[in-house]
Design a protein around this motif. Structure first.
Motif, PDB file in Angstrom:
ATOM      1  N   ALA A  44      96.047  43.179  72.168  1.00  0.00           N
ATOM      2  CA  ALA A  44      97.479  43.467  72.289  1.00  0.00           C
ATOM      3  C   ALA A  44      98.303  42.220  71.993  1.00  0.00           C
ATOM      4  O   ALA A  44      99.330  42.293  71.307  1.00  0.00           O
ATOM      5  CB  ALA A  44      97.800  43.996  73.685  1.00  0.00           C
ATOM      6  N   PHE A  45      97.841  41.080  72.469  1.00  0.00           N
ATOM      7  CA  PHE A  45      98.562  39.836  72.236  1.00  0.00           C
ATOM      8  C   PHE A  45      98.569  39.481  70.754  1.00  0.00           C
ATOM      9  O   PHE A  45      99.623  39.180  70.181  1.00  0.00           O
ATOM     10  CB  PHE A  45      97.951  38.696  73.057  1.00  0.00           C
ATOM     11  N   TYR A  46      97.405  39.553  70.104  1.00  0.00           N
ATOM     12  CA  TYR A  46      97.345  39.211  68.687  1.00  0.00           C
ATOM     13  C   TYR A  46      98.126  40.207  67.830  1.00  0.00           C
ATOM     14  O   TYR A  46      98.755  39.818  66.842  1.00  0.00           O
ATOM     15  CB  TYR A  46      95.907  39.077  68.201  1.00  0.00           C
ATOM     16  N   ASN A  47      98.132  41.478  68.211  1.00  0.00           N
ATOM     17  CA  ASN A  47      98.941  42.459  67.485  1.00  0.00           C
ATOM     18  C   ASN A  47     100.422  42.143  67.618  1.00  0.00           C
ATOM     19  O   ASN A  47     101.185  42.277  66.654  1.00  0.00           O
ATOM     20  CB  ASN A  47      98.660  43.876  67.984  1.00  0.00           C
ATOM     21  N   TYR A  48     100.843  41.714  68.805  1.00  0.00           N
ATOM     22  CA  TYR A  48     102.239  41.315  69.006  1.00  0.00           C
ATOM     23  C   TYR A  48     102.579  40.115  68.124  1.00  0.00           C
ATOM     24  O   TYR A  48     103.615  40.109  67.456  1.00  0.00           O
ATOM     25  CB  TYR A  48     102.496  40.990  70.482  1.00  0.00           C
ATOM     26  N   ILE A  49     101.708  39.126  68.077  1.00  0.00           N
ATOM     27  CA  ILE A  49     101.945  37.938  67.251  1.00  0.00           C
ATOM     28  C   ILE A  49     102.049  38.329  65.784  1.00  0.00           C
ATOM     29  O   ILE A  49     102.950  37.880  65.071  1.00  0.00           O
ATOM     30  CB  ILE A  49     100.833  36.877  67.457  1.00  0.00           C
ATOM     31  N   ARG A  50     101.143  39.178  65.319  1.00  0.00           N
ATOM     32  CA  ARG A  50     101.201  39.634  63.922  1.00  0.00           C
ATOM     33  C   ARG A  50     102.526  40.339  63.638  1.00  0.00           C
ATOM     34  O   ARG A  50     103.120  40.149  62.575  1.00  0.00           O
ATOM     35  CB  ARG A  50     100.041  40.582  63.619  1.00  0.00           C
ATOM     36  N   LYS A  51     102.962  41.139  64.582  1.00  0.00           N
ATOM     37  CA  LYS A  51     104.202  41.883  64.405  1.00  0.00           C
ATOM     38  C   LYS A  51     105.400  40.938  64.279  1.00  0.00           C
ATOM     39  O   LYS A  51     106.221  41.095  63.390  1.00  0.00           O
ATOM     40  CB  LYS A  51     104.408  42.833  65.586  1.00  0.00           C
ATOM     41  N   ILE A  52     105.492  39.948  65.146  1.00  0.00           N
ATOM     42  CA  ILE A  52     106.659  39.063  65.093  1.00  0.00           C
ATOM     43  C   ILE A  52     106.591  38.115  63.908  1.00  0.00           C
ATOM     44  O   ILE A  52     107.625  37.635  63.445  1.00  0.00           O
ATOM     45  CB  ILE A  52     106.889  38.281  66.408  1.00  0.00           C
ATOM     46  N   GLU A  53     105.390  37.847  63.411  1.00  0.00           N
ATOM     47  CA  GLU A  53     105.247  36.999  62.229  1.00  0.00           C
ATOM     48  C   GLU A  53     105.402  37.799  60.943  1.00  0.00           C
ATOM     49  O   GLU A  53     105.478  37.221  59.865  1.00  0.00           O
ATOM     50  CB  GLU A  53     103.893  36.289  62.228  1.00  0.00           C
ATOM     51  N   GLY A  54     105.392  39.119  61.060  1.00  0.00           N
ATOM     52  CA  GLY A  54     105.549  39.969  59.887  1.00  0.00           C
ATOM     53  C   GLY A  54     104.315  40.051  59.024  1.00  0.00           C
ATOM     54  O   GLY A  54     104.396  40.337  57.839  1.00  0.00           O
ATOM     55  N   THR A  55     103.150  39.796  59.614  1.00  0.00           N
ATOM     56  CA  THR A  55     101.907  39.870  58.848  1.00  0.00           C
ATOM     57  C   THR A  55     101.186  41.174  59.156  1.00  0.00           C
ATOM     58  O   THR A  55     101.361  41.763  60.210  1.00  0.00           O
ATOM     59  CB  THR A  55     100.970  38.690  59.170  1.00  0.00           C
ATOM     60  N   LYS A  56     100.357  41.587  58.221  1.00  0.00           N
ATOM     61  CA  LYS A  56      99.581  42.799  58.387  1.00  0.00           C
ATOM     62  C   LYS A  56      98.261  42.504  59.074  1.00  0.00           C
ATOM     63  O   LYS A  56      97.735  41.416  58.992  1.00  0.00           O
ATOM     64  CB  LYS A  56      99.264  43.418  57.025  1.00  0.00           C
ATOM     65  N   ASP A  57      97.735  43.527  59.700  1.00  0.00           N
ATOM     66  CA  ASP A  57      96.387  43.464  60.246  1.00  0.00           C
ATOM     67  C   ASP A  57      95.419  43.421  59.072  1.00  0.00           C
ATOM     68  O   ASP A  57      95.625  44.058  58.058  1.00  0.00           O
ATOM     69  CB  ASP A  57      96.120  44.701  61.114  1.00  0.00           C
ATOM     70  N   GLU A  58      94.355  42.675  59.192  1.00  0.00           N
ATOM     71  CA  GLU A  58      93.382  42.535  58.105  1.00  0.00           C
ATOM     72  C   GLU A  58      92.767  43.868  57.709  1.00  0.00           C
ATOM     73  O   GLU A  58      92.319  44.050  56.581  1.00  0.00           O
ATOM     74  CB  GLU A  58      92.267  41.566  58.517  1.00  0.00           C
ATOM     75  N   ASP A  59      92.725  44.827  58.627  1.00  0.00           N
ATOM     76  CA  ASP A  59      92.099  46.117  58.346  1.00  0.00           C
ATOM     77  C   ASP A  59      93.003  47.075  57.582  1.00  0.00           C
ATOM     78  O   ASP A  59      92.552  48.091  57.078  1.00  0.00           O
ATOM     79  CB  ASP A  59      91.664  46.788  59.656  1.00  0.00           C
ATOM     80  N   GLU A  60      94.287  46.756  57.474  1.00  0.00           N
ATOM     81  CA  GLU A  60      95.218  47.644  56.794  1.00  0.00           C
ATOM     82  C   GLU A  60      95.028  47.547  55.286  1.00  0.00           C
ATOM     83  O   GLU A  60      94.773  46.484  54.740  1.00  0.00           O
ATOM     84  CB  GLU A  60      96.668  47.280  57.119  1.00  0.00           C
ATOM     85  N   ASP A  61      95.144  48.671  54.615  1.00  0.00           N
ATOM     86  CA  ASP A  61      95.037  48.689  53.156  1.00  0.00           C
ATOM     87  C   ASP A  61      96.358  48.249  52.547  1.00  0.00           C
ATOM     88  O   ASP A  61      97.414  48.529  53.088  1.00  0.00           O
ATOM     89  CB  ASP A  61      94.698  50.094  52.654  1.00  0.00           C
ATOM     90  N   GLU A  62      96.281  47.588  51.415  1.00  0.00           N
ATOM     91  CA  GLU A  62      97.491  47.203  50.703  1.00  0.00           C
ATOM     92  C   GLU A  62      98.075  48.432  50.030  1.00  0.00           C
ATOM     93  O   GLU A  62      97.340  49.307  49.556  1.00  0.00           O
ATOM     94  CB  GLU A  62      97.178  46.136  49.666  1.00  0.00           C
ATOM     95  N   ILE A  63      99.378  48.503  49.998  1.00  0.00           N
ATOM     96  CA  ILE A  63     100.065  49.620  49.361  1.00  0.00           C
ATOM     97  C   ILE A  63     100.408  49.211  47.944  1.00  0.00           C
ATOM     98  O   ILE A  63     101.163  48.287  47.708  1.00  0.00           O
ATOM     99  CB  ILE A  63     101.335  50.004  50.145  1.00  0.00           C
ATOM    100  N   ASN A  64      99.842  49.871  46.974  1.00  0.00           N
ATOM    101  CA  ASN A  64     100.107  49.644  45.536  1.00  0.00           C
ATOM    102  C   ASN A  64      99.563  50.785  44.739  1.00  0.00           C
ATOM    103  O   ASN A  64      98.594  51.332  44.871  1.00  0.00           O
ATOM    104  CB  ASN A  64      99.511  48.342  45.002  1.00  0.00           C
TER     105      ASN A  64
END
Length: 64
Positions: A44-64
């Protein structure tokens, strides 16, 4: 699973514990409410940090 206390999260973020409680109460930072204490999971903490930094989770697929 590692669990952090509110005080530990406050120390890591270099903010007052009240700020962490506000994040929890607003739903921005999920917490596990135990007997007299709140704990924040490492995920939960790392997800919050990713959210405020505007970065994606490594498991998310790129949209293209």
């Amino acid at each position: 699973m590692k669990l952090y206390t509110v005080a530990e999260i406050a120390e890591i973020l270099k903010v007052n514990k009240n700020v962490v409680y506000e994040l929890i109460n607003s739903g921005e930072l999920p917490a596990i409410k135990g007997v007299g204490r709140m704990k924040i999971s490492e995920d939960a903490f790392y997800n919050y940090i990713r959210k405020i930094e505007g970065t994606k989770d490594e498991d998310e697929d790129e949209i293209n």
